[in-house]
Design an enzyme around this catalytic site. Structure first.
Site, PDB file in Angstrom:
ATOM      1  N   HIS A 213      -3.363  18.763   9.647  1.00  0.00           N
ATOM      2  CA  HIS A 213      -2.693  18.625   8.354  1.00  0.00           C
ATOM      3  C   HIS A 213      -3.666  18.729   7.187  1.00  0.00           C
ATOM      4  O   HIS A 213      -3.288  19.146   6.093  1.00  0.00           O
ATOM      5  CB  HIS A 213      -1.843  17.356   8.318  1.00  0.00           C
ATOM      6  N   GLU A 460       9.945  21.648  18.109  1.00  0.00           N
ATOM      7  CA  GLU A 460       8.481  21.609  18.137  1.00  0.00           C
ATOM      8  C   GLU A 460       7.955  20.900  19.385  1.00  0.00           C
ATOM      9  O   GLU A 460       6.750  20.784  19.570  1.00  0.00           O
ATOM     10  CB  GLU A 460       7.920  20.982  16.860  1.00  0.00           C
ATOM     11  N   ASP A 484       3.295  22.306  16.043  1.00  0.00           N
ATOM     12  CA  ASP A 484       3.391  21.341  17.132  1.00  0.00           C
ATOM     13  C   ASP A 484       3.861  21.999  18.417  1.00  0.00           C
ATOM     14  O   ASP A 484       3.461  21.580  19.501  1.00  0.00           O
ATOM     15  CB  ASP A 484       4.341  20.197  16.750  1.00  0.00           C
ATOM     16  N   CYS A 531       9.042  27.217  10.350  1.00  0.00           N
ATOM     17  CA  CYS A 531       8.360  26.599   9.213  1.00  0.00           C
ATOM     18  C   CYS A 531       6.928  26.204   9.559  1.00  0.00           C
ATOM     19  O   CYS A 531       6.229  25.611   8.756  1.00  0.00           O
ATOM     20  CB  CYS A 531       9.134  25.395   8.691  1.00  0.00           C
TER      21      CYS A 531
HETATM   22  C1  PEP Z   1       5.089  22.179  12.719  1.00  0.00           C
HETATM   23  O1  PEP Z   1       4.797  21.361  13.585  1.00  0.00           O
HETATM   24  O2  PEP Z   1       5.030  23.411  12.891  1.00  0.00           O
HETATM   25  C2  PEP Z   1       5.507  21.732  11.384  1.00  0.00           C
HETATM   26  C3  PEP Z   1       5.960  22.578  10.484  1.00  0.00           C
HETATM   27  O3  PEP Z   1       5.389  20.408  11.093  1.00  0.00           O
HETATM   28  P1  PEP Z   1       3.994  19.714  10.806  1.00  0.00           P
HETATM   29  O4  PEP Z   1       2.959  20.781  10.637  1.00  0.00           O
HETATM   30  O5  PEP Z   1       4.139  18.899   9.570  1.00  0.00           O
HETATM   31  O6  PEP Z   1       3.779  18.883  12.030  1.00  0.00           O
HETATM   32 MG    MG Z   2       5.344  19.311  13.363  1.00  0.00          MG
END
Ligand code: PEP
Ligand code: MG
Length: 606
Positions: A213, A460, A484, A531
């Site tokens: 992140h 995910e 994920d 996403c």
């Molecule tokens: C993902 O896991 O692809 C996602 C969009 O959520 P995050 O990156 O916040 O875990």
């Molecule tokens: Mg995620």
């Protein structure tokens, strides 16, 4: 004993390599934020505060001098002689110009706060000690660290220790000064948020992976970043000239004039390219064969929404609401505060849909500021598999209902879609639906307005992808979180640079799960989007289009590049290559070859 040298102008040039996480070239001076051993506040002071900040620094120093002198006077007569000698060394260090004079310089020239200036100078001097030939002198580094820690302690006591590490790098006008690049062992995602709209032109960290992140937030800032360098913060020194090549993950320290010129040229080229792509802002994303593609934005805070509109996003595909919950010292945002934030995002999107994901706390996004390495080593055994995301929400039902109420209340102001992270069980969907029924009843009873909100789940966890036919009847849409999905399919911690080379979006298992999710959702008449970071990576645009994806969500800065690829793609023709790619042992090479061949046969209109 020590030279009051602050800058290193004659240092040798060298390179450090890491994982490229945000594209482009940045050139500037290194700013090292202190190691987590000494937790100090870092913030810029204004012109008017320079003199008082120096005063404050000297007061801290003088307090320690007084402490040490008292200790010395109170030494019992039979105390070992070495003890008094040690106190003398510490007192001498405190009065040394190399410490105090140069610390003042950081405050005057860079406007660092006293703690930051002291720790920056400690870092410079510690390296000088390391380079000393004489072992006795080399070992005096520990004494220096002790006295500086004492002064930092005195300053913290005076300040009531308000700011945390690296948290307060407020905006400051650096016009006419050298650009600054931040170098750190690691940065927590919450700290990274503080750097949004800050002075830094690039980031380098020792740890982290492509979809950690911290990397995601760096990418959302659209400035070059390299993570997972393992040792950059040890090798790079305060004020070194540094080039970040965010395209390949290289960090060039103290470059030669020729290399510097080459990179300045590349910097200018990429600025021109950006300006060219920005002209596509109002062009609808339609493929050559007429397929209209939704390009949505991923945002962390409502304040990011205007940039999404500016970039030409047709909605928000992922509002990571957990960033509203971070760094609050255990105080979660209340219903009204959340409602205001969601309403602000909805209003900023001017009628376009906003997909709010319920809080995804946990894994590398702890509630309180904790760097990824602290998390990994000290606090939680296996955070990625622990009580994160919807698991945490369901374990905290009143917190969850509060968030749902805030989201539903904001639905009266624009189109909202509700997205649930980390779903793995049908039972979780049922619990969510029950919570929604209850929340709607509460709102009705209290006369608060809301409208229909579509419910979606993130795909995910591989289990969710595999059992999709069972999930689909219960939801309105799905959104594939590839970050994920890759992590859990391949059992690779997305934030761990040690296994980053195995984090492979092209892995056949990952591609199978994505392809089947897209096609099953479409067959069931449910909208489906991606996403995760794959959506914003132009290397995957053709493949995702070929698999039937018609809705992508990414950082606003990535929209123009992906749009350009869409404008040049023939979706129907691309789709014919999917079986061959999915059956291949090396999908990346096959996709590249097949799609490149198709592009040659297609005359782009744009
Ligand atoms: C993902 O896991 O692809 C996602 C969009 O959520 P995050 O990156 O916040 O875990
Ligand atoms: Mg995620």
């Amino acid at each position: 004993m020590m030279k009051a040298r602050r800058c290193y102008s004659q240092r040798m040039s060298f390179q450090v390599f890491g994982i490229p996480v945000s594209r482009g070239v940045a050139i500037g001076r290194a700013v090292l934020v202190a190691s987590s051993r000494i937790d100090v506040a870092h913030y810029f002071i204004d012109d008017a505060s320079v003199a008082s900040e120096i005063e404050r620094c000297l007061r801290g120093r003088d307090e320690v001098v007084r402490e040490l002198e008292t200790l010395k006077t109170d030494l019992p007569s039979d105390a070992p002689h070495e003890l008094a000698a040690l106190l003398d060394v510490h007192l001498m260090l405190l009065h040394d110009e190399a410490l105090t004079g140069a610390t003042k310089q950081w405050i005057v020239e860079r406007h660092y706060n006293a703690e930051w200036a002291l720790s920056a100078q400690l870092e410079v001097l510690a390296r000088q000690f390391d380079e000393m030939e004489d072992e006795y002198l080399r070992e005096r580094k520990a004494d220096l660290e002790q006295v500086v820690e004492r002064v930092l302690g005195a300053l913290a006591r005076e300040q009531g220790k308000s700011q945390g590490n690296a948290a307060s790098l407020a905006q400051r006008d650096f016009a006419g000064e050298d650009p600054l690049l931040l170098v750190a062992a690691d940065i927590a995602p919450a700290d990274m948020m503080q750097f949004k709209r800050s002075v830094f032109h690039g980031f380098i960290t020792d740890i982290g992976g492509k979809t950690s992140h911290t990397a995601i937030v760096a990418r959302s800032m659209d400035i070059p970043a390299v993570v997972g360098t393992r040792e950059a913060s040890r090798l790079i020194r305060q004020d070194d000239w540094v080039i970040i090549d965010g395209d390949v993950g290289a960090v060039i320290v103290n470059p030669s004039p020729i290399v510097l010129e080459e990179y300045r040229f590349r910097q200018r080229q990429s600025e021109l390219e950006r300006a060219r792509l920005a002209r596509l802002r109002h062009t609808p994303a339609v493929t050559l064969d007429g397929e209209r593609i939704e390009l949505h934005a991923n945002i962390e805070l409502p304040g990011d929404a205007p940039a999404a509109v500016e970039a030409g996003a047709t909605g928000v595909g992922l509002f990571r609401s957990e960033f509203l919950f971070m760094n609050r010292g255990g105080q979660l945002p209340g219903e009204d505060e959340q409602f205001e934030a969601y309403r602000a995002a909805v209003e900023a999107m001017r009628g376009m849909p906003v997909t709010i994901r319920t809080v995804d706390i946990g894994a590398d996004k702890p509630l309180d500021r904790m760097s990824p390495s602290e998390l990994r080593h000290e606090h939680v055994l296996n955070p990625a598999m622990g009580l994160r995301a919807i698991r945490w929400s369901l374990a905290e039902p009143s917190m969850f209902r509060q968030q749902l109420r805030a989201i539903y209340r904001a639905s009266a102001y624009g189109k909202i879609r509700l997205l649930i992270p980390m779903v793995a069980h049908l039972g979780e969907v049922r619990q969510i639906q029950e919570a929604i029924v209850r929340v709607k009843q509460q709102l009705t009873d209290s006369g608060q307005a809301y409208t229909h909100v579509d419910l979606g789940v993130m795909i995910e966890i591989p289990a969710a992808a595999v059992m999709l036919p069972l999930l689909l009847p219960h939801v309105d849409f799905v959104s594939i979180g590839t970050n994920d999905l890759i992590q859990y399919t391949l059992a690779i911690d997305r934030a761990d640079e040690a296994v980053a080379h195995l984090y492979d979006p092209w892995h056949p298992a990952v591609l199978h799960l994505i392809a089947s999710t897209i096609s099953q959702a479409r067959q069931a008449g449910r909208s489906v989007s991606v996403c995760g970071e794959m959506a914003g990576d132009p290397a995957f645009t053709d493949l995702l289009l070929a698999m039937g994806l018609r809705s992508f969500s990414m950082h606003p800065a990535q929209i123009p590049t992906v749009k350009q690829r869409i404008l040049r793609a023939d979706a129907a023709r691309l789709s014919s290559a999917v079986p061959q790619i999915l059956a291949s042992e090396d999908p990346a090479t096959v996709a590249e070859t097949v799609f490149a061949g198709q592009r040659q046969r297609t005359t782009p209109l744009h």
